[in-house]
Design a protein around this motif. Structure first.
Motif, PDB file in Angstrom:
ATOM      1  N   ARG A  58       0.845  -1.214   0.000  1.00 18.68           N
ATOM      2  CA  ARG A  58       0.000   0.000   0.000  1.00 18.68           C
ATOM      3  C   ARG A  58       0.870   1.251   0.000  1.00 18.68           C
ATOM      4  O   ARG A  58       0.582   2.238  -0.671  1.00 18.68           O
ATOM      5  CB  ARG A  58      -0.938  -0.014   1.211  1.00 18.68           C
ATOM      6  N   ARG A  85       5.730  -0.903 -10.238  1.00 18.81           N
ATOM      7  CA  ARG A  85       5.585  -2.250  -9.693  1.00 18.81           C
ATOM      8  C   ARG A  85       6.171  -3.232 -10.685  1.00 18.81           C
ATOM      9  O   ARG A  85       6.209  -2.986 -11.883  1.00 18.81           O
ATOM     10  CB  ARG A  85       4.119  -2.585  -9.472  1.00 18.81           C
ATOM     11  N   ASP A 141      -0.088  -5.822 -10.140  1.00 16.64           N
ATOM     12  CA  ASP A 141      -1.111  -5.359  -9.203  1.00 16.64           C
ATOM     13  C   ASP A 141      -1.746  -6.521  -8.443  1.00 16.64           C
ATOM     14  O   ASP A 141      -2.091  -6.396  -7.266  1.00 16.64           O
ATOM     15  CB  ASP A 141      -2.162  -4.492  -9.887  1.00 16.64           C
ATOM     16  N   VAL A 142      -1.875  -7.678  -9.082  1.00 16.28           N
ATOM     17  CA  VAL A 142      -2.395  -8.873  -8.404  1.00 16.28           C
ATOM     18  C   VAL A 142      -1.398  -9.325  -7.333  1.00 16.28           C
ATOM     19  O   VAL A 142      -1.777  -9.656  -6.207  1.00 16.28           O
ATOM     20  CB  VAL A 142      -2.660 -10.011  -9.420  1.00 16.28           C
ATOM     21  N   ALA A 144       0.790  -7.440  -5.754  1.00 16.82           N
ATOM     22  CA  ALA A 144       0.765  -6.463  -4.667  1.00 16.82           C
ATOM     23  C   ALA A 144      -0.450  -6.686  -3.763  1.00 16.82           C
ATOM     24  O   ALA A 144      -0.343  -6.640  -2.537  1.00 16.82           O
ATOM     25  CB  ALA A 144       0.772  -5.050  -5.227  1.00 16.82           C
ATOM     26  N   ALA A 145      -1.600  -6.951  -4.371  1.00 18.08           N
ATOM     27  CA  ALA A 145      -2.813  -7.193  -3.583  1.00 18.08           C
ATOM     28  C   ALA A 145      -2.669  -8.459  -2.738  1.00 18.08           C
ATOM     29  O   ALA A 145      -3.091  -8.486  -1.575  1.00 18.08           O
ATOM     30  CB  ALA A 145      -4.032  -7.297  -4.506  1.00 18.08           C
ATOM     31  N   ALA A 146      -2.063  -9.491  -3.297  1.00 15.38           N
ATOM     32  CA  ALA A 146      -1.851 -10.726  -2.534  1.00 15.38           C
ATOM     33  C   ALA A 146      -0.910 -10.483  -1.348  1.00 15.38           C
ATOM     34  O   ALA A 146      -1.164 -10.957  -0.243  1.00 15.38           O
ATOM     35  CB  ALA A 146      -1.297 -11.820  -3.451  1.00 15.38           C
ATOM     36  N   ALA A 148      -0.479  -7.674   0.177  1.00 17.55           N
ATOM     37  CA  ALA A 148      -1.199  -6.837   1.136  1.00 17.55           C
ATOM     38  C   ALA A 148      -2.175  -7.648   1.978  1.00 17.55           C
ATOM     39  O   ALA A 148      -2.540  -7.235   3.082  1.00 17.55           O
ATOM     40  CB  ALA A 148      -1.933  -5.710   0.404  1.00 17.55           C
ATOM     41  N   ARG A 149      -2.587  -8.801   1.469  1.00 17.14           N
ATOM     42  CA  ARG A 149      -3.465  -9.701   2.235  1.00 17.14           C
ATOM     43  C   ARG A 149      -2.664 -10.735   3.014  1.00 17.14           C
ATOM     44  O   ARG A 149      -3.234 -11.605   3.671  1.00 17.14           O
ATOM     45  CB  ARG A 149      -4.454 -10.394   1.302  1.00 17.14           C
TER      46      ARG A 149
END
Length: 156
Positions: A58, A85, A141-142, A144-146, A148-149
């Motif tokens: 983030r 990224r 972006d996928v 990064a989202a993973a 972040a989770r």
């Protein structure tokens, strides 16, 4: 008259040799290194490092990919330097890269050079087997989202 033979450089048909390409690549890396070793950029990295690994993707989006947020910290990327990224097929948890394209005349051999900044990870968690490490990267972006989770990238 006998034709003069040049030493083999592995770059037949090109207007430059390996040494010239290496020189251009080194000079371009030096530009990136000069940028990422400024006191302002190092302070930014210290700020990011203080965050948990889950919070860092983030931070990259909010700060490193935001020219205004960078400028508020005294950071302006030199012309031609990109912060973006990135993702690799081996599922290293890459947060971002600082990248610069080589001059056009060298792109027929090498496109760009970059310095990659990874999130914290245990080395053994990144596959080294050729069957898995050379696969198609996740979209950045996928990935990064993973991260972040808190997901293990090998499971995505």
């Amino acid at each position: 008259m006998t034709p003069q033979t040049l030493p083999y450089t592995g770059y037949d048909g090109l207007a430059y040799d390996r040494d010239e390409l290496a020189h251009v690549m080194r000079a371009t890396y030096d530009e990136i290194i000069d940028f990422v070793t400024t006191p302002e950029f190092k302070a930014l990295m210290t700020e990011m490092s203080a965050l948990s690994p889950v919070e860092r993707p983030r931070f990259v989006f909010d700060v490193l990919l935001n020219d205004e947020a960078l400028a508020s910290r005294g950071i302006v990327a030199p012309e031609g330097l990109l912060i973006q990224r990135s993702a690799f097929g081996d599922r290293r948890p890459t947060l971002f890269v600082v990248k610069k394209f080589l001059p056009e005349e060298y792109k027929n051999v090498w496109q760009n050079v970059n310095i990659t900044f990874d999130n914290a990870f245990v080395d053994e968690s990144v596959g080294r087997d050729p069957e898995t490490s050379w696969r198609v990267p996740l979209p950045a972006d996928v990935q990064a989202a993973a991260m972040a989770r808190g997901k293990e990238l090998e499971t995505v």
